[in-house]
Design a protein around this motif. Structure first.
Motif, PDB file in Angstrom:
ATOM      1  N   ILE A 109      20.954  66.381  66.178  1.00 46.64           N
ATOM      2  CA  ILE A 109      20.255  65.697  67.277  1.00 46.64           C
ATOM      3  C   ILE A 109      19.810  64.306  66.851  1.00 46.64           C
ATOM      4  N   TYR A 110      19.203  64.223  65.684  1.00 46.29           N
ATOM      5  CA  TYR A 110      18.686  62.935  65.228  1.00 46.29           C
ATOM      6  C   TYR A 110      19.804  61.985  64.775  1.00 46.29           C
ATOM      7  N   PRO A 145      13.370  63.413  70.118  1.00 48.85           N
ATOM      8  CA  PRO A 145      12.812  64.478  69.271  1.00 48.85           C
ATOM      9  C   PRO A 145      12.621  65.762  70.061  1.00 48.85           C
ATOM     10  N   PRO A 146      13.153  66.881  69.586  1.00 42.98           N
ATOM     11  CA  PRO A 146      12.919  68.155  70.268  1.00 42.98           C
ATOM     12  C   PRO A 146      11.433  68.507  70.269  1.00 42.98           C
ATOM     13  N   GLN A 147      10.979  69.106  71.358  1.00 44.90           N
ATOM     14  CA  GLN A 147       9.604  69.548  71.427  1.00 44.90           C
ATOM     15  C   GLN A 147       9.443  70.868  70.684  1.00 44.90           C
ATOM     16  N   ARG A 148       8.188  71.190  70.400  1.00 43.38           N
ATOM     17  CA  ARG A 148       7.907  72.379  69.600  1.00 43.38           C
ATOM     18  C   ARG A 148       8.511  73.635  70.215  1.00 43.38           C
ATOM     19  N   HIS A 149       8.349  73.815  71.526  1.00 45.72           N
ATOM     20  CA  HIS A 149       8.876  75.031  72.137  1.00 45.72           C
ATOM     21  C   HIS A 149      10.401  75.057  72.106  1.00 45.72           C
ATOM     22  N   GLN A 150      11.031  73.883  72.079  1.00 43.31           N
ATOM     23  CA  GLN A 150      12.489  73.842  71.988  1.00 43.31           C
ATOM     24  C   GLN A 150      12.959  74.245  70.594  1.00 43.31           C
ATOM     25  N   VAL A 151      12.230  73.822  69.571  1.00 40.31           N
ATOM     26  CA  VAL A 151      12.571  74.240  68.210  1.00 40.31           C
ATOM     27  C   VAL A 151      12.346  75.740  68.053  1.00 40.31           C
ATOM     28  N   HIS A 152      11.264  76.244  68.630  1.00 44.03           N
ATOM     29  CA  HIS A 152      11.000  77.683  68.572  1.00 44.03           C
ATOM     30  C   HIS A 152      12.151  78.467  69.192  1.00 44.03           C
ATOM     31  N   LYS A 153      12.709  77.951  70.287  1.00 47.64           N
ATOM     32  CA  LYS A 153      13.841  78.623  70.923  1.00 47.64           C
ATOM     33  C   LYS A 153      15.053  78.629  69.995  1.00 47.64           C
ATOM     34  N   MET A 154      15.277  77.522  69.281  1.00 47.00           N
ATOM     35  CA  MET A 154      16.372  77.476  68.311  1.00 47.00           C
ATOM     36  C   MET A 154      16.184  78.543  67.234  1.00 47.00           C
ATOM     37  N   CYS A 171      12.044  62.936  62.695  1.00 51.16           N
ATOM     38  CA  CYS A 171      11.542  62.001  63.700  1.00 51.16           C
ATOM     39  C   CYS A 171      11.033  60.719  63.052  1.00 51.16           C
ATOM     40  N   ARG A 172      10.283  60.869  61.978  1.00 54.51           N
ATOM     41  CA  ARG A 172       9.707  59.718  61.263  1.00 54.51           C
ATOM     42  C   ARG A 172      10.808  58.832  60.684  1.00 54.51           C
ATOM     43  N   VAL A 187       1.934  50.812  75.183  1.00 50.57           N
ATOM     44  CA  VAL A 187       2.254  50.743  73.753  1.00 50.57           C
ATOM     45  C   VAL A 187       3.178  51.874  73.308  1.00 50.57           C
ATOM     46  N   ALA A 188       3.651  52.695  74.247  1.00 54.38           N
ATOM     47  CA  ALA A 188       4.503  53.827  73.898  1.00 54.38           C
ATOM     48  C   ALA A 188       5.978  53.462  74.034  1.00 54.38           C
ATOM     49  N   PHE A 189       6.802  54.035  73.175  1.00 54.94           N
ATOM     50  CA  PHE A 189       8.243  53.798  73.213  1.00 54.94           C
ATOM     51  C   PHE A 189       8.970  55.112  72.998  1.00 54.94           C
ATOM     52  N   SER A 190      10.154  55.232  73.577  1.00 58.91           N
ATOM     53  CA  SER A 190      10.912  56.473  73.422  1.00 58.91           C
ATOM     54  C   SER A 190      12.332  56.227  72.915  1.00 58.91           C
ATOM     55  N   SER A 191      12.645  54.990  72.537  1.00 60.79           N
ATOM     56  CA  SER A 191      13.984  54.692  72.030  1.00 60.79           C
ATOM     57  C   SER A 191      13.916  53.471  71.117  1.00 60.79           C
ATOM     58  N   LYS A 192      14.992  53.228  70.410  1.00 58.26           N
ATOM     59  CA  LYS A 192      15.067  52.063  69.543  1.00 58.26           C
ATOM     60  C   LYS A 192      14.911  50.776  70.344  1.00 58.26           C
ATOM     61  N   GLN A 193      15.598  50.697  71.460  1.00 55.11           N
ATOM     62  CA  GLN A 193      15.529  49.480  72.270  1.00 55.11           C
ATOM     63  C   GLN A 193      14.116  49.205  72.742  1.00 55.11           C
ATOM     64  N   GLU A 194      13.422  50.247  73.204  1.00 56.73           N
ATOM     65  CA  GLU A 194      12.057  50.056  73.680  1.00 56.73           C
ATOM     66  C   GLU A 194      11.132  49.636  72.544  1.00 56.73           C
ATOM     67  N   LEU A 195      11.319  50.207  71.369  1.00 60.25           N
ATOM     68  CA  LEU A 195      10.503  49.821  70.228  1.00 60.25           C
ATOM     69  C   LEU A 195      10.706  48.353  69.892  1.00 60.25           C
ATOM     70  N   LEU A 196      11.942  47.913  69.822  1.00 63.22           N
ATOM     71  CA  LEU A 196      12.214  46.525  69.464  1.00 63.22           C
ATOM     72  C   LEU A 196      11.700  45.564  70.528  1.00 63.22           C
TER      73      LEU A 196
END
Length: 375
Positions: free
Chosen positions: A103-104, A110-119, A150-151, A313-322
């Motif tokens: 995924i990364y 980033p998968p959410q906690r409940h999505q990782v739990h499902k995996m 994620c980091r 101040v929130a971003f969800s992608s590389k483009q938004e961060l830049l």
């Protein structure tokens, strides 16, 4: 036909991954910042001044990230594999790890906690892993492993740029590609304050509540943050009115909520499902208990609910961060305005004291206000 129209209207009404529409519009409006920047550029930009104290110069940078444990995901996995009690558990760990890695690797969200739990549940079934052992690895994979991926993903976006990036904390030196950006950090609270306020921009890259020690220290002392968007950051905005409805209607369990939901409440439940990519009744085994717990904390535990400024101040992608970096690195007054507003809200919440919540944070010392050493 009416049902399809209503569904489209609901989808349009709340789009959490497009939550940042307001700040995106703002970014677009400021693309040509020489003519559009909403501040008086005749005011001296403190960030252009040389630091008055040479001892602070090593901390000056465009972007800083502080993490107490930044070890690579593969290192964390190897250590956990050594502790595993069976081959089935090791295979389940490896299977979910590979899914997260995939995924990364394509810059996925980033998968959410409940999505990782499902995996984990799916891997446990495939490996015939007992439920108690599956539960023992869920938090590890949804927490430290997912956070590590994620980091690193976000930091790698910046490592490719020309920004002055500083990384502080244990574990960064285990990433060979990041060694040019790694700086010593004693771990002391005093040095943390200096680091955060010497940087023009600090980063919050993994899910954490507003009172996380590193985030809280920076906000309390006037540091400016950009934050990665996570659905959990904003879900309390929806949970608050849901709880109020349950309180008014004396609803005590999930079945009652489903049975008595009005059209407006049904829409809120739909918005929550869109945000979390799952029904709230799947995410929480007892949703009413989760609402009551959130109410005890005031529904402002997470950044997107505590701070109105989060949307800017929130971003969800590389483009938004830049894009955000380009805007805020050029706009020291707006950074100070946002940092001051966030500090006021945080101090009011944590201290219950409005007498010390002025817009300007107390300086690190008499010579340097927030960001001034980041020349």
């Amino acid at each position: 036909m009416e049902q399809q129209t209503d569904q489209r209207a609901q989808d349009k009404a709340w789009q959490p991954l497009k939550l940042l529409q307001r700040f995106r519009a703002r970014v677009s409006a400021l693309a040509n910042w020489e003519s559009n920047l909403p501040v008086n550029r005749e005011v001296e930009d403190v960030d252009s001044a040389a630091p008055s104290d040479p001892a602070l110069s090593p901390y000056a940078c465009d972007i800083a990230s502080v993490c107490s444990d930044a070890r690579p995901a593969e290192r964390l996995l190897a250590l956990r594999m050594e502790q595993s009690q069976s081959s089935a558990e090791r295979h389940a760990l490896g299977e979910v790890y590979q899914r997260l890695q995939a995924i990364y690797s394509i810059d996925g969200a980033p998968p959410q906690r409940h999505q990782v739990h499902k995996m984990v549940v799916e891997a446990a079934i495939a490996q015939d892993l007992p439920a108690d052992r599956a539960a023992s690895i869920q938090d590890f994979l949804a927490g430290p492993i997912n956070d590590a991926f994620c980091r690193l993903q976000a930091v790698a976006w910046l490592a490719e740029s020309d920004y002055r990036l500083h990384l502080y904390g244990s574990g960064w030196d285990e990433h060979p590609e990041l060694l040019p950006f790694v700086h010593n950090f004693s771990g002391s609270h005093d040095e943390l304050q200096i680091i955060q306020r010497a940087a023009k921009i600090n980063l919050r890259l993994t899910p954490c509540p507003a009172d996380d020690p590193v985030l809280a220290s920076g906000v309390r002392h006037g540091a400016f943050f950009l934050m990665r968007f996570f659905p959990r950051d904003v879900i309390e905005r929806i949970y608050r009115p849901l709880h109020e409805f349950c309180r008014q209607q004396n609803i005590t369990n999930d079945q009652q909520l489903i049975a008595t939901a009005t059209p407006a409440i049904a829409r809120l439940l739909h918005f929550a499902q869109t945000t979390l990519d799952a029904s709230v009744f799947e995410v929480h085994s007892h949703f009413l208990e989760a609402l009551n717990l959130g109410a005890q904390g005031g529904f402002d535990e997470w950044p997107g609910s505590l701070w109105d400024e989060y949307d800017a101040v929130a971003f969800s992608s590389k483009q938004e961060l830049l894009e955000l970096l380009n805007v805020y690195l050029a706009d020291a007054p707006d950074r100070r305005r946002i940092a001051g507003a966030m500090r006021r809200k945080f101090v009011e919440k944590s201290d219950g004291n409005t007498s010390e919540t002025g817009a300007e944070a107390p300086p690190v010392d008499a010579r340097s206000a927030a960001g001034e050493v980041a020349a």
